[in-house]
Design a protein around this motif. Structure first.
Motif, mmCIF file in Angstrom:
data_model
loop_
_atom_site.group_PDB
_atom_site.id
_atom_site.type_symbol
_atom_site.label_atom_id
_atom_site.label_comp_id
_atom_site.label_asym_id
_atom_site.label_seq_id
_atom_site.Cartn_x
_atom_site.Cartn_y
_atom_site.Cartn_z
ATOM 1 N N ALA A 27 0.692 -1.272 -0.122
ATOM 2 C CA ALA A 27 0.047 -0.088 0.067
ATOM 3 C C ALA A 27 1.119 1.283 0.093
ATOM 4 O O ALA A 27 0.415 2.329 -0.374
ATOM 5 N N THR A 28 2.056 1.218 0.687
ATOM 6 C CA THR A 28 3.053 2.379 0.581
ATOM 7 C C THR A 28 3.816 2.757 -0.807
ATOM 8 O O THR A 28 4.349 3.781 -0.786
ATOM 9 N N THR A 29 3.819 1.588 -1.701
ATOM 10 C CA THR A 29 4.529 1.820 -2.797
ATOM 11 C C THR A 29 4.203 2.842 -3.485
ATOM 12 O O THR A 29 4.972 3.569 -4.230
ATOM 13 N N PRO A 30 2.969 3.112 -4.007
ATOM 14 C CA PRO A 30 2.516 4.275 -4.681
ATOM 15 C C PRO A 30 3.002 5.584 -4.250
ATOM 16 O O PRO A 30 3.508 6.647 -5.136
ATOM 17 N N PHE A 31 3.153 5.619 -3.060
ATOM 18 C CA PHE A 31 3.686 7.001 -2.239
ATOM 19 C C PHE A 31 5.147 7.196 -2.367
ATOM 20 O O PHE A 31 5.612 8.314 -2.788
ATOM 21 N N TRP A 32 5.843 6.154 -2.422
ATOM 22 C CA TRP A 32 7.385 6.214 -2.677
ATOM 23 C C TRP A 32 7.479 6.505 -4.069
ATOM 24 O O TRP A 32 8.286 7.290 -4.296
ATOM 25 N N PHE A 33 6.636 6.148 -5.019
ATOM 26 C CA PHE A 33 6.957 6.258 -6.354
ATOM 27 C C PHE A 33 6.660 7.581 -6.819
ATOM 28 O O PHE A 33 7.177 8.426 -7.242
ATOM 29 N N ALA A 34 5.470 8.103 -6.164
ATOM 30 C CA ALA A 34 5.131 9.604 -6.192
ATOM 31 C C ALA A 34 6.076 10.494 -5.750
ATOM 32 O O ALA A 34 6.595 11.541 -6.287
ATOM 33 N N ALA A 35 6.826 10.165 -4.519
ATOM 34 C CA ALA A 35 7.695 11.002 -3.928
ATOM 35 C C ALA A 35 9.136 10.990 -4.789
ATOM 36 O O ALA A 35 9.609 12.185 -5.094
ATOM 37 N N ILE A 36 9.427 9.961 -5.288
ATOM 38 C CA ILE A 36 10.558 9.914 -6.511
ATOM 39 C C ILE A 36 10.428 10.850 -7.696
ATOM 40 O O ILE A 36 11.053 11.444 -8.095
ATOM 41 N N LEU A 37 9.020 10.742 -8.080
ATOM 42 C CA LEU A 37 8.754 11.853 -9.207
ATOM 43 C C LEU A 37 8.576 12.981 -8.727
ATOM 44 O O LEU A 37 9.287 13.827 -9.744
ATOM 45 N N SER A 38 8.207 13.405 -7.617
ATOM 46 C CA SER A 38 8.439 14.860 -7.120
ATOM 47 C C SER A 38 9.748 15.263 -7.032
ATOM 48 O O SER A 38 10.062 16.442 -7.455
ATOM 49 N N LEU A 39 10.627 14.487 -6.774
ATOM 50 C CA LEU A 39 12.044 14.681 -6.354
ATOM 51 C C LEU A 39 12.845 15.020 -7.828
ATOM 52 O O LEU A 39 13.527 15.794 -8.094
ATOM 53 N N ALA A 40 12.371 13.966 -8.574
ATOM 54 C CA ALA A 40 12.897 14.232 -10.162
ATOM 55 C C ALA A 40 12.698 15.303 -10.773
ATOM 56 O O ALA A 40 13.251 16.233 -11.457
ATOM 57 N N ASN A 41 11.196 15.961 -10.199
ATOM 58 C CA ASN A 41 10.684 17.142 -11.043
ATOM 59 C C ASN A 41 11.322 18.290 -10.357
ATOM 60 O O ASN A 41 11.763 19.277 -11.111
ATOM 61 N N CYS A 42 11.812 18.492 -9.054
ATOM 62 C CA CYS A 42 12.487 19.398 -8.489
ATOM 63 C C CYS A 42 13.694 19.380 -9.045
ATOM 64 O O CYS A 42 14.386 20.450 -9.539
#
Length: 218
Positions: free
Chosen positions: A20-35
């Motif tokens: 259940a937490t995997t999508p949140f980690w994935f979203a966090a990685i995308l956000s960091l890549a965006n920054c």
């Protein structure tokens, strides 16, 4: 991403540590890549930087209040608030509806929303461009907002024994949704005072965030 050890259309099996937490980690990685991409790849467009300003925590609240007091923005901001609130309720609880009424699994719910997202992207890239050449933003919103609401109601008219009907609604729902999202943003920008488009868009972003609060609390 949330379903462990499951075949992905026969192409591969998802890792056993997915949860259940995997999508949140994935979203966090995308956000960091965006920054990172913004900091390293995007050029600065502001020619003369302003260094004398101070960030005020209360400024965002006062900006939203000022926006709702503005004769130019009040109505469209309220429309944007109600639309965002309704759409957030839909995205928050529709997965539960699919689970309870149509026995969708986690991965199948994710697939469904992925298809919806692709159709929204298509409608904004193709449909919005064509419609905007013939109709003004406020003219589009007059029918797209009602169409969006009607399609949400239509979802609940689909019989539980006919799950394929859920997919038939997608093209119509996403067409109205894409038109509403794009033209709401356009109308906000065009309704702002000259030179205040950036501030108006910031206020609209705050209003959208506020609209997500009721569904999150529930």
């Amino acid at each position: 991403l949330s379903t462990p050890a499951t075949s992905f259309y026969g192409l591969f099996d998802t890792p056993s540590w997915f949860g259940a937490t995997t999508p949140f980690w994935f979203a966090a990685i995308l956000s960091l890549a965006n920054c990172a991409s913004i900091l390293t790849m995007f050029p600065e467009t502001l020619k003369e930087k302003f260094h004398g300003g101070r960030i005020k925590a209360s400024q965002s609240v006062s900006n939203v209040i000022a926006g709702f007091k503005s004769d130019r923005l009040r109505v469209v901001l309220m429309a944007g608030f109600l639309f965002s609130a309704g759409f957030t309720f839909f995205t928050t609880f529709f997965g539960i509806y699919l689970l309870n009424n149509f026995k969708f699994t986690q991965s199948k719910i994710g697939d469904y929303f992925a298809i919806v997202g692709l159709f929204i992207a298509f409608s904004q890239a193709v449909l919005v461009a064509r419609v905007s050449k013939k109709l003004s933003d406020y003219s589009v919103l007059r029918f797209s907002l009602f169409g969006n609401a009607a399609m949400m109601l239509l979802y609940f008219a689909v019989p539980t024994s006919f799950s394929f009907g859920l997919y038939l609604v997608i093209p119509f729902f996403t067409a109205f949704n894409g038109l509403t999202m794009a033209n709401m943003t356009s109308l906000i920008s065009r309704s702002a005072e000259p030179g205040q488009q950036g501030q108006a868009m910031g206020i609209y972003s705050s209003v959208q965030s506020l609209a997500q609060v009721p569904a999150s609390i529930l």
